[in-house]
Design an enzyme around this catalytic site. Structure first.
Site, short mmCIF file in Angstrom:
data_model
loop_
_atom_site.label_atom_id
_atom_site.label_comp_id
_atom_site.label_asym_id
_atom_site.label_seq_id
_atom_site.Cartn_x
_atom_site.Cartn_y
_atom_site.Cartn_z
N PHE A 26 -10.25 3.41 37.13
CA PHE A 26 -8.87 3.69 37.53
C PHE A 26 -8.28 2.40 38.09
O PHE A 26 -8.74 1.92 39.14
CB PHE A 26 -8.93 4.78 38.60
CG PHE A 26 -7.64 5.29 39.16
CD1 PHE A 26 -6.86 6.18 38.43
CD2 PHE A 26 -7.23 4.94 40.44
CE1 PHE A 26 -5.69 6.72 38.96
CE2 PHE A 26 -6.06 5.48 40.99
CZ PHE A 26 -5.30 6.36 40.24
N LEU A 66 -5.47 0.88 39.79
CA LEU A 66 -4.23 0.95 40.57
C LEU A 66 -4.15 -0.22 41.55
O LEU A 66 -3.14 -0.92 41.62
CB LEU A 66 -4.17 2.29 41.34
CG LEU A 66 -2.95 2.51 42.23
CD1 LEU A 66 -1.68 2.66 41.39
CD2 LEU A 66 -3.11 3.76 43.11
N GLU A 110 -4.20 -3.63 43.51
CA GLU A 110 -4.00 -5.05 43.19
C GLU A 110 -4.15 -5.85 44.47
O GLU A 110 -4.08 -5.29 45.57
CB GLU A 110 -2.59 -5.26 42.63
CG GLU A 110 -2.34 -4.51 41.34
CD GLU A 110 -0.99 -4.87 40.72
OE1 GLU A 110 -0.23 -5.67 41.32
OE2 GLU A 110 -0.72 -4.35 39.63
N ASP A 138 -4.63 12.99 44.62
CA ASP A 138 -4.77 14.29 45.31
C ASP A 138 -6.10 14.93 44.95
O ASP A 138 -6.75 15.57 45.79
CB ASP A 138 -3.64 15.25 44.90
CG ASP A 138 -2.30 14.87 45.53
OD1 ASP A 138 -2.29 14.09 46.50
OD2 ASP A 138 -1.27 15.37 45.04
N GLY A 185 -8.72 13.06 43.52
CA GLY A 185 -9.76 12.08 43.84
C GLY A 185 -10.21 12.18 45.29
O GLY A 185 -11.39 12.02 45.61
N ARG A 186 -9.26 12.46 46.16
CA ARG A 186 -9.59 12.53 47.60
C ARG A 186 -10.52 13.71 47.90
O ARG A 186 -11.29 13.66 48.85
CB ARG A 186 -8.28 12.57 48.41
CG ARG A 186 -7.59 11.22 48.38
CD ARG A 186 -6.16 11.19 48.87
NE ARG A 186 -5.62 9.83 48.69
CZ ARG A 186 -4.34 9.52 48.70
NH1 ARG A 186 -3.43 10.46 48.90
NH2 ARG A 186 -3.96 8.26 48.52
N GLY A 188 -33.11 6.11 67.27
CA GLY A 188 -33.38 4.99 68.18
C GLY A 188 -33.56 3.70 67.40
O GLY A 188 -32.87 3.46 66.41
N GLU A 230 -9.58 5.20 48.12
CA GLU A 230 -8.71 6.33 47.74
C GLU A 230 -7.73 6.69 48.87
O GLU A 230 -7.41 7.86 49.09
CB GLU A 230 -9.52 7.52 47.22
CG GLU A 230 -10.29 7.10 45.97
CD GLU A 230 -10.68 8.20 45.04
OE1 GLU A 230 -10.01 9.23 45.02
OE2 GLU A 230 -11.67 8.00 44.32
N1 CAA Z 1 2.07 14.07 43.53
C1 CAA Z 1 3.18 13.93 42.78
N2 CAA Z 1 4.20 13.10 43.14
C2 CAA Z 1 4.08 12.42 44.28
C3 CAA Z 1 2.95 12.54 45.11
C4 CAA Z 1 1.92 13.42 44.69
N3 CAA Z 1 0.82 13.58 45.44
N4 CAA Z 1 3.09 11.73 46.18
C5 CAA Z 1 4.29 11.13 46.05
N5 CAA Z 1 4.88 11.56 44.90
C6 CAA Z 1 6.21 11.16 44.40
C7 CAA Z 1 7.26 11.54 45.45
O1 CAA Z 1 7.70 12.86 45.27
C8 CAA Z 1 8.34 10.53 45.14
O2 CAA Z 1 9.08 10.98 44.00
P1 CAA Z 1 10.66 10.73 43.86
O3 CAA Z 1 10.84 9.24 43.84
O4 CAA Z 1 11.01 11.40 42.57
O5 CAA Z 1 11.27 11.36 45.06
C9 CAA Z 1 7.57 9.29 44.71
O6 CAA Z 1 6.29 9.76 44.29
C10 CAA Z 1 7.42 8.29 45.82
O7 CAA Z 1 6.78 8.92 46.93
P2 CAA Z 1 6.74 8.24 48.37
O8 CAA Z 1 8.14 7.87 48.77
O9 CAA Z 1 5.96 9.14 49.26
O10 CAA Z 1 5.94 6.88 48.03
P3 CAA Z 1 5.54 5.65 48.96
O11 CAA Z 1 5.82 4.41 48.22
O12 CAA Z 1 6.12 5.83 50.32
O13 CAA Z 1 3.92 5.75 48.99
C11 CAA Z 1 1.80 6.41 49.81
C12 CAA Z 1 3.26 6.79 49.43
C13 CAA Z 1 1.24 7.75 50.27
C14 CAA Z 1 1.71 5.41 50.94
C15 CAA Z 1 1.07 5.89 48.55
O14 CAA Z 1 1.47 4.59 48.23
C16 CAA Z 1 -0.46 5.93 48.69
O15 CAA Z 1 -1.09 6.98 48.52
N6 CAA Z 1 -1.09 4.76 48.99
C17 CAA Z 1 -2.55 4.63 49.00
C18 CAA Z 1 -3.03 4.23 47.65
C19 CAA Z 1 -4.45 4.62 47.41
O16 CAA Z 1 -4.92 5.67 47.78
N7 CAA Z 1 -5.16 3.77 46.70
C20 CAA Z 1 -6.49 4.03 46.32
C21 CAA Z 1 -6.85 3.26 45.10
S1 CAA Z 1 -8.03 4.03 44.06
C22 CAA Z 1 -9.54 3.79 44.77
O17 CAA Z 1 -9.68 3.46 45.91
C23 CAA Z 1 -10.67 4.09 43.85
C24 CAA Z 1 -12.01 3.71 44.34
O18 CAA Z 1 -12.30 2.56 44.63
C25 CAA Z 1 -13.04 4.73 44.39
#
Ligand code: CAA
Length: 380
Positions: A123, A125, A127, A240, A242-243, A339, A363
């Protein structure tokens, strides 16, 4: 409300528990020490249909539900947290979005062999400048005829060094912000795809991650996953799910640490009796067991909501937040019960402390989970 697992849930728990006891627990320390990818174990996970637990059988999966998946993740991670995250990334972060957003043609090529475990997914995402702020994508995809030309980089990509394909997030329209992000399915043998050496990490050492680079990489337009501009929603809805997987991984790590603490507390003696006869140790055991059960209820609730097709962003974030921080607390307490021996590489408990720590980070960090929870609660 019913807290009783179904027959099939009980069966998957039993199969995974036995597999972990036989194939994972005896090897996990060695794999960790040598940073050795568990090749044979991953092959066997595939034979047990655990690389696509909630993928329908017609696409090569086990056709089970997300509750089964969470239970399987707990058991596998109890044996080896590295194997757990390899499984989780392929199931939740790779297969799940292809299942939900892929066309029939995409599913044939990019889902079936991955759910069967013949191929491995990852996955893309994160960067260098887009970690918690996932919308700040710098990787670009520019349309040219029937193709997109992709340039940029990703880092910390779990499974990256071994992956056959990536669910890759790119910016297709910078002006549109998060609505300008699009997802693609990219085979890793595409010219222009380059991976770096595996990262050097503190824990989950047998699960490899790496940076990757895309240099004028040409991807057919038909490989777009979902619609143009929907990539951020694909990413967030995937996380959602993955968590839940990571929360279940944390639960497995906590259980391993707890069970070792219980065993050791019966063997080790101080002041003329087994240490578990001291109230200080009994209280730690009581706290650990209570926290593990509380986390499991949160994990299973989130998985059940996903199975019911109900939006579960808040519940997944709560499960991940609580289970990950709980796993660190429990692993540290288990180390304390051991210990001086807890600090030794001759015991597994120090590995559990290191492995637990990452579940508070990947995640979405604990801080991001708190943002998701509070934003959804206050909006409602
Ligand atoms: N499902 C569907 N849509 C969603 C959503 C969800 N769970 N969450 C947000 N959206 C939509 C919102 O409805 C919104 O839509 P509109 O523009 O149409 O209104 C849009 O997405 C933007 O939402 P936010 O304004 O909430 O977005 P944001 O820029 O403020 O970011 C955040 C929200 C929660 C901080 C998000 O950036 C985030 O989750 N960050 C963490 C990233 C992360 O978890 N990375 C992990 C990488 S993978 C990994 O780690 C793998 C590994 O190594 C094992």
């Amino acid at each position: 409300m019913n807290f009783e697992p179904s027959d099939i849930q009980r069966e998957i728990q039993r199969v995974c528990r036995e597999f972990a006891a036989r194939e994972l627990t005896p090897n996990a320390r060695k794999w960790d020490e040598h940073h050795q990818w568990p090749t044979e174990a991953v092959k066997k996970l595939a034979e047990l249909s655990l690389m696509g637990v909630a993928v329908p059988e017609e696409y090569g999966g086990a056709g089970l539900d997300n509750v089964c998946y969470a239970m399987a993740m707990e058991e596998i991670s109890r044996g080896c947290a590295s194997t757990g995250v390899i499984m989780s990334v392929n199931n939740s972060l790779y297969c799940d979005p292809v299942k939900r957003y892929g066309t029939e043609e995409q599913k044939k090529e990019f889902l079936t062999p991955f759910a069967r475990g013949e191929k491995l997914g990852c996955f893309g995402l994160t960067e260098p400048e887009a970690g918690s702020d996932a919308a700040a994508q710098k990787t670009t995809a520019v349309r040219k005829g029937d193709e997109y030309i992709i340039n940029g980089s990703k880092n910390w990509i779990t499974n990256g060094p071994k992956a056959d394909a990536i669910v890759l997030f790119t910016m297709t329209n910078k002006e549109a912000g998060n609505r300008g992000i699009s997802a693609f399915l990219v085979p890793t043998n595409t010219p222009g795809f380059v991976r770096a050496e595996p990262d050097k990490k503190m824990g989950i050492s047998a699960a490899h991650s790496c940076s990757m680079f895309f240099e004028d990489m040409r991807v057919p337009a038909r490989n777009m996953l979902g619609k143009e501009g929907d990539g951020f929603k694909v990413a967030m809805s995937t996380l959602d799910g993955g968590r839940i997987g990571i929360a279940a991984q944390a639960l497995g790590i906590a259980r391993a640490a707890f069970e070792e603490a219980v065993r050791y507390s019966g063997e080790r003696k101080s002041f003329g009796k087994a240490i578990r006869e001291h109230q200080a140790i009994q209280f730690m055991i009581a706290d650990m067991a209570t926290e593990i059960d509380a986390a499991r209820l949160l994990v299973l609730r989130a998985a059940l909501l996903k199975d019911q097709g109900v939006r579960h962003s808040t519940e997944s974030a709560m499960a991940k937040l609580y289970a990950s921080e709980m796993a660190s607390r429990v692993a540290n307490k288990a180390l304390q019960v051991h210990g001086g021996m807890g600090y030794s590489k001759e015991m597994d408990v120090e590995r559990h402390v290191r492995d637990a720590r990452i579940t508070e980070i990947y995640e979405g960090t604990s801080e991001i989970q708190r943002i998701v929870i509070s934003a959804n609660l206050l909006k409602d």
